[in-house]
Design an enzyme around this catalytic site. Structure first.
Site, PDB file in Angstrom:
ATOM      1  CG  ASP A 194      -1.740   1.242   1.364  1.00 59.41           C
ATOM      2  OD1 ASP A 194      -2.408   1.586   0.370  1.00 59.41           O
ATOM      3  OD2 ASP A 194      -1.732   1.898   2.424  1.00 59.41           O
ATOM      4  CB  SER A 195       0.121   4.780  -0.671  1.00 58.86           C
ATOM      5  OG  SER A 195      -1.081   4.794   0.075  1.00 58.86           O
ATOM      6  CE1 TYR A 255       2.586   5.503  -3.390  1.00 57.24           C
ATOM      7  CE2 TYR A 255       1.472   3.579  -4.252  1.00 57.24           C
ATOM      8  CZ  TYR A 255       2.601   4.170  -3.748  1.00 57.24           C
ATOM      9  OH  TYR A 255       3.748   3.425  -3.616  1.00 57.24           O
ATOM     10  CB  CYS A 280      -2.952   0.930  -2.449  1.00 58.79           C
ATOM     11  SG  CYS A 280      -3.154   2.668  -2.833  1.00 58.79           S
ATOM     12  CG  ASN A 281      -9.484   1.071  -2.484  1.00 59.04           C
ATOM     13  OD1 ASN A 281     -10.517   0.584  -2.922  1.00 59.04           O
ATOM     14  ND2 ASN A 281      -9.068   0.849  -1.258  1.00 59.04           N
ATOM     15  CB  THR A 282      -4.834   5.098  -5.339  1.00 63.04           C
ATOM     16  OG1 THR A 282      -5.690   5.774  -4.413  1.00 63.04           O
ATOM     17  CG2 THR A 282      -4.417   6.047  -6.427  1.00 63.04           C
ATOM     18  CD  GLU A 328      -2.074   8.290   7.108  1.00 63.07           C
ATOM     19  OE1 GLU A 328      -1.031   8.918   7.352  1.00 63.07           O
ATOM     20  OE2 GLU A 328      -2.197   7.498   6.149  1.00 63.07           O
ATOM     21  CB  CYS A 387     -10.144   5.119   0.362  1.00 64.53           C
ATOM     22  SG  CYS A 387      -8.629   5.782   1.073  1.00 64.53           S
ATOM     23  CG  HIS A 401      -6.609   5.733   5.312  1.00 61.30           C
ATOM     24  ND1 HIS A 401      -5.903   5.261   4.229  1.00 61.30           N
ATOM     25  CD2 HIS A 401      -5.705   6.339   6.125  1.00 61.30           C
ATOM     26  CE1 HIS A 401      -4.620   5.566   4.385  1.00 61.30           C
ATOM     27  NE2 HIS A 401      -4.476   6.225   5.526  1.00 61.30           N
TER      28      HIS A 401
END
Ligand code: DGL
Length: 278
Positions: free
Chosen positions: A17-18, A49, A80-82, A159, A191, A193
């Site tokens: 993931d990012s 990202y 990571c979704n992106t 975060e 996403c 998060h």
């Protein structure tokens, strides 16, 4: 089962993931596939990202995959979704081991679960603008309306640990106020998060809206894939020395602190590597 298969089964899954977000996916893999070992990479030096271009995300993903291959992983999960939306299609052509992202499993379940054919997707700007969720949903079920909404403030709020904060609630209301009037009955948490904001989003969306968590669906899909390829770990529950290993490109201590707050497992070590070398 022959020896080679056995040996392969014991190899870890590479998850990347990012940054810290993909830990929601790692967490679902730990819960649902307890035999599987994991090597996790969080690109904490280059996060986010979600506002980067497709070319950049593909380049980063290739580097991370090269690193994960040095760890002898048997399969890769783009947590990571992106990166799943922008890079999976490209990088999967270059690999000889199985790789899955989080977008397809989420899209598949959403398409199957909507009753009124109206689905909302929330995610980063790059994920929403890629229209990957809507493309995949429409490949499963035509005549579905997909409404995307980028929610860029959610990542920093999560975060910061402001999960139940009134500020986060205000922000969430403002984002969802654009989506809910469309009459959606299904909402994809697109996403990494967002599963951590699930109680808040669930409350604001109301009981008529079913939330789809791609992290959970990906762990389920990964289990099926490992079985199909004959590389599931049939041994004991992942244990021994470091069944889960964590690597980052920066701020290892901060990563470890976040990870220990959400994982059902206490991380002892997080190693920092120079990802630009790969
Ligand atoms: N992991 C990213 C995602 O799921 C969110 C954070 C970022 O923008 O890098 O899209």
């Amino acid at each position: 089962m022959c020896n080679t298969e056995n040996k392969k089964g014991k190899a870890p899954i590479g998850v990347f993931d990012s940054g810290v977000g993909g830990l929601t996916v790692a967490r679902e893999i730990m819960r649902n596939l307890p035999n599987e070992r994991i090597v996790y990479f969080g690109d904490t030096a280059r996060v986010p990202y979600g506002s980067k271009s497709k070319d950049t995300v593909i380049r980063y993903s290739r580097q991370i995959i090269r690193f994960l291959r040095t760890q002898d992983v048997k399969a890769i999960v783009i947590a990571c979704n992106t990166a799943s939306a922008l890079a999976l299609e490209e990088v999967e052509k270059e690999l000889d081991i199985p790789i899955i992202g989080v977008v397809k499993p989420g899209a598949k379940v959403a398409a199957a679960s909507t009753r009124n054919g109206r689905i909302g997707v929330i995610g980063t700007e790059s994920t929403v603008n890629s229209h990957m969720y809507s493309q995949l949903i429409c490949s499963y079920q035509k005549d579905i309306q997909v409404y995307g909404k980028a929610c860029p403030l959610f990542v920093p709020l999560v975060e910061e640990g402001w999960l139940g904060d009134p500020v986060t609630e205000q922000v969430a209301k403002r984002y969802l106020d654009e989506l809910l009037p469309k009459g959606i009955d299904t909402l994809i948490l697109g996403c990494t998060h967002y599963p951590l904001l699930r109680p808040l989003i669930e409350r604001l969306a109301g009981e008529r809206v079913r939330l789809v968590d791609p992290a959970y669906e990906t762990a389920h899909e990964l289990g099926l894939l490992l079985e199909e390829k004959g590389i599931a770990n049939r041994g004991e529950k992942a244990s021994g020395k470091e069944p889960y290993r964590f690597f980052v490109s920066d701020a290892a201590d901060k990563f470890k602190h976040f990870a220990n707050s959400i994982l059902p497992y206490d991380i002892e070590t997080t190693r920092k590597i120079n990802i630009e070398e790969y």
